[in-house]
Design a protein around this motif. Structure first.
Motif, PDB file in Angstrom:
ATOM      1  N   LEU A  33       0.724  -0.749  -0.346  1.00 47.15           N
ATOM      2  CA  LEU A  33       0.363   0.263   0.123  1.00 47.15           C
ATOM      3  C   LEU A  33       1.078   1.338  -0.218  1.00 47.15           C
ATOM      4  O   LEU A  33       0.870   2.538  -0.091  1.00 47.15           O
ATOM      5  CB  LEU A  33      -0.766   0.281   0.617  1.00 47.15           C
ATOM      6  N   MET A  34       1.627   1.230   0.544  1.00 45.28           N
ATOM      7  CA  MET A  34       2.463   2.588   0.548  1.00 45.28           C
ATOM      8  C   MET A  34       3.701   2.764  -0.841  1.00 45.28           C
ATOM      9  O   MET A  34       4.325   2.057  -1.226  1.00 45.28           O
ATOM     10  CB  MET A  34       4.038   1.976   1.529  1.00 45.28           C
ATOM     11  N   ARG A  35       4.138   3.791  -1.217  1.00 41.87           N
ATOM     12  CA  ARG A  35       4.275   4.583  -2.561  1.00 41.87           C
ATOM     13  C   ARG A  35       5.772   4.077  -1.982  1.00 41.87           C
ATOM     14  O   ARG A  35       6.399   3.994  -0.280  1.00 41.87           O
ATOM     15  CB  ARG A  35       4.421   6.058  -2.505  1.00 41.87           C
ATOM     16  N   GLY A  36       6.674   3.739  -2.904  1.00 43.51           N
ATOM     17  CA  GLY A  36       8.682   3.646  -2.372  1.00 43.51           C
ATOM     18  C   GLY A  36       8.503   2.206  -2.040  1.00 43.51           C
ATOM     19  O   GLY A  36       9.345   1.581  -2.377  1.00 43.51           O
ATOM     20  N   LYS A  37       7.971   1.646  -1.188  1.00 44.75           N
ATOM     21  CA  LYS A  37       7.738  -0.037  -1.189  1.00 44.75           C
ATOM     22  C   LYS A  37       7.035  -0.770  -2.231  1.00 44.75           C
ATOM     23  O   LYS A  37       7.213  -2.014  -1.919  1.00 44.75           O
ATOM     24  CB  LYS A  37       6.794  -0.127   0.566  1.00 44.75           C
ATOM     25  N   ALA A  38       6.107  -0.300  -2.819  1.00 46.57           N
ATOM     26  CA  ALA A  38       6.086  -1.278  -3.878  1.00 46.57           C
ATOM     27  C   ALA A  38       6.351  -1.183  -4.870  1.00 46.57           C
ATOM     28  O   ALA A  38       6.646  -0.307  -5.476  1.00 46.57           O
ATOM     29  CB  ALA A  38       4.352  -0.588  -3.924  1.00 46.57           C
ATOM     30  N   ASP A  39       6.763  -1.911  -5.636  1.00 46.68           N
ATOM     31  CA  ASP A  39       8.162  -2.249  -6.634  1.00 46.68           C
ATOM     32  C   ASP A  39       7.955  -3.035  -8.189  1.00 46.68           C
ATOM     33  O   ASP A  39       6.740  -3.816  -7.607  1.00 46.68           O
ATOM     34  CB  ASP A  39       8.972  -3.044  -5.957  1.00 46.68           C
ATOM     35  N   ASN A  40       7.798  -1.493  -8.803  1.00 41.33           N
ATOM     36  CA  ASN A  40       6.567  -1.867 -10.135  1.00 41.33           C
ATOM     37  C   ASN A  40       7.414  -3.538 -10.432  1.00 41.33           C
ATOM     38  O   ASN A  40       6.801  -4.170 -11.690  1.00 41.33           O
ATOM     39  CB  ASN A  40       7.691  -0.825 -10.944  1.00 41.33           C
ATOM     40  N   LYS A  41       8.754  -3.479 -10.758  1.00 39.81           N
ATOM     41  CA  LYS A  41       9.618  -5.291 -11.030  1.00 39.81           C
ATOM     42  C   LYS A  41       9.015  -6.315 -10.111  1.00 39.81           C
ATOM     43  O   LYS A  41       9.185  -7.574 -10.978  1.00 39.81           O
ATOM     44  CB  LYS A  41      10.681  -5.289 -10.369  1.00 39.81           C
ATOM     45  N   ARG A  42       8.419  -6.070  -8.719  1.00 38.15           N
ATOM     46  CA  ARG A  42       8.588  -7.356  -8.281  1.00 38.15           C
ATOM     47  C   ARG A  42       6.472  -7.858  -8.541  1.00 38.15           C
ATOM     48  O   ARG A  42       5.996  -8.463  -8.674  1.00 38.15           O
ATOM     49  CB  ARG A  42       8.640  -7.286  -6.595  1.00 38.15           C
ATOM     50  N   THR A  43       6.122  -6.892  -9.204  1.00 35.60           N
ATOM     51  CA  THR A  43       5.168  -6.499  -9.098  1.00 35.60           C
ATOM     52  C   THR A  43       5.008  -6.941 -10.877  1.00 35.60           C
ATOM     53  O   THR A  43       4.038  -8.704 -10.666  1.00 35.60           O
ATOM     54  CB  THR A  43       4.058  -5.051  -9.723  1.00 35.60           C
ATOM     55  N   GLN A  44       5.969  -6.758 -11.644  1.00 38.55           N
ATOM     56  CA  GLN A  44       5.152  -7.559 -12.795  1.00 38.55           C
ATOM     57  C   GLN A  44       6.143  -8.807 -12.872  1.00 38.55           C
ATOM     58  O   GLN A  44       5.250  -9.736 -13.615  1.00 38.55           O
ATOM     59  CB  GLN A  44       6.936  -6.584 -13.701  1.00 38.55           C
ATOM     60  N   LYS A  45       6.756  -9.397 -11.844  1.00 41.74           N
ATOM     61  CA  LYS A  45       7.503 -10.014 -11.689  1.00 41.74           C
ATOM     62  C   LYS A  45       6.483 -11.545 -10.800  1.00 41.74           C
ATOM     63  O   LYS A  45       6.434 -12.792 -11.495  1.00 41.74           O
ATOM     64  CB  LYS A  45       8.833 -10.572 -11.268  1.00 41.74           C
ATOM     65  N   MET A  46       5.936 -11.411 -10.030  1.00 39.06           N
ATOM     66  CA  MET A  46       4.143 -11.866  -9.993  1.00 39.06           C
ATOM     67  C   MET A  46       3.230 -12.185 -10.687  1.00 39.06           C
ATOM     68  O   MET A  46       2.946 -13.073 -10.557  1.00 39.06           O
ATOM     69  CB  MET A  46       4.276 -10.807  -8.469  1.00 39.06           C
ATOM     70  N   ALA A  47       2.828 -10.676 -11.696  1.00 35.79           N
ATOM     71  CA  ALA A  47       2.168 -10.839 -12.923  1.00 35.79           C
ATOM     72  C   ALA A  47       2.633 -12.319 -13.600  1.00 35.79           C
ATOM     73  O   ALA A  47       2.008 -12.935 -14.428  1.00 35.79           O
ATOM     74  CB  ALA A  47       2.150  -9.576 -13.630  1.00 35.79           C
TER      75      ALA A  47
END
Length: 322
Positions: A33-47
């Motif tokens: 939920l927090m800006r700067g902690k949520a990471d785009n690369k991690r999100t793409q890997k999970m997706a």
């Protein structure tokens, strides 16, 4: 004495377990939920979507999109945040699409390819940076629950800019699609004529529960309950406070629901729930073999044909082509 000792040990173990669960919920909340902690690369890997095959096409469209006349625009949210968008005027000065991006992304990242299609249909394009993303202010990501109110502000801005007789379309991808689905339950400006929802989730709590199960092989309880209470206290909303499934029941504009059959990040089952719940005129497009947010790239002809059908239904006159 032995019984007291055993009870004391049991109480100590329970306290340690509770402390551990609290710490895990705190860690989970900060990472998501927090800006700067949520990471785009991690999100793409999970997706799990393999974007490498589409990169040349995406880069060509990005260069084209950014070469078109555009300007930065700003509005203020109801809770005082400065929100940013980028507006690209279209051939038809009375039509535009408002585009909402996915989790940990930003408007200009997610939309060059789709924007080129929309601009080819004569529409202007407004790409929005949702709160706590891109150049918009905010500490906590809204997961559609807070963003839907921001979305309505953007609709009002565009209606004011283009005039009372303009026609607006909404387009969302992933979290942006959940934002759109949650927004259609509000009283929208009459200029909003239709909405495209691409791989939306029903609620933050339900998609988190799915990710915990499929990716981390963890039960939702008690982590989700603890995280929900923390989110209410710190971010100002509960993780299931606004459910898109309930909001589309109130929809009054035509809607197009799109999802990939191989989406493991936001289960394809969620689009069926949304489609069945929607009270407005609606269409459903399942792109076979597409993973998360891949639908447009996997089958562009089918995607564009479905969107054109929606626009023909929603707008008062035909859709032009380049």
């Amino acid at each position: 004495m032995k019984i007291k000792w055993m009870l004391g040990m049991g109480a100590g173990a329970a306290a340690l377990l509770a402390a551990g669960e609290y710490a895990l919920a705190r860690y989970f909340l900060r990472r998501t939920l927090m800006r700067g902690k949520a990471d785009n690369k991690r999100t793409q890997k999970m997706a799990g979507t393999d974007w490498s095959v589409y990169l040349p096409f995406m880069e060509e469209n990005r260069q084209w999109f950014l070469s078109q006349p555009h300007e930065d625009v700003y509005i203020q949210s109801e809770d005082g945040l400065k929100l940013h968008g980028t507006y690209f005027p279209g051939k038809d000065p009375k039509r535009a699409v408002i585009c909402f991006h996915g989790y940990t992304s930003r408007g200009l990242n997610d939309y060059p390819s789709l924007a080129r299609f929309y601009m080819g249909c004569g529409l202007g394009v407004l790409t929005v940076d949702e709160r706590a993303h891109g150049d918009s202010e905010g500490i906590y990501i809204g997961f559609g629950c807070l963003d839907r109110l921001d979305a309505k502000k953007w609709m009002e801005y565009m209606a004011g800019r283009l005039g009372e007789d303009c026609e607006l379309l909404l387009q969302g991808i992933s979290m942006g699609a959940a934002t759109v689905d949650m927004a259609v339950g509000l009283e929208l400006p009459p200029q909003v004529k239709g909405a495209v929802s691409d791989c939306a989730f029903t609620s933050a709590k339900e998609v988190f529960t799915s990710v915990l199960k499929t990716t981390y092989h963890m039960p939702a309880f008690p982590l989700m309950d603890l995280s929900d209470r923390m989110a209410k206290k710190e971010a100002g909303y509960g993780l299931d406070e606004c459910n898109a499934r309930d909001e589309v029941k109130k929809a009054k504009i035509p809607m197009l629901f799109i999802h990939g059959s191989k989406d493991t990040f936001v289960p394809c089952s969620m689009v069926h729930e949304l489609y069945e719940a929607c009270a407005a005129p609606k269409d459903l497009l399942i792109i076979e073999g597409a993973s998360h947010a891949e639908a447009y790239y996997k089958d562009r002809p089918a995607y564009e044909a479905a969107v054109r059908k929606l626009m023909e239904r929603a707008f008062t006159k035909g859709v032009c082509e380049e």
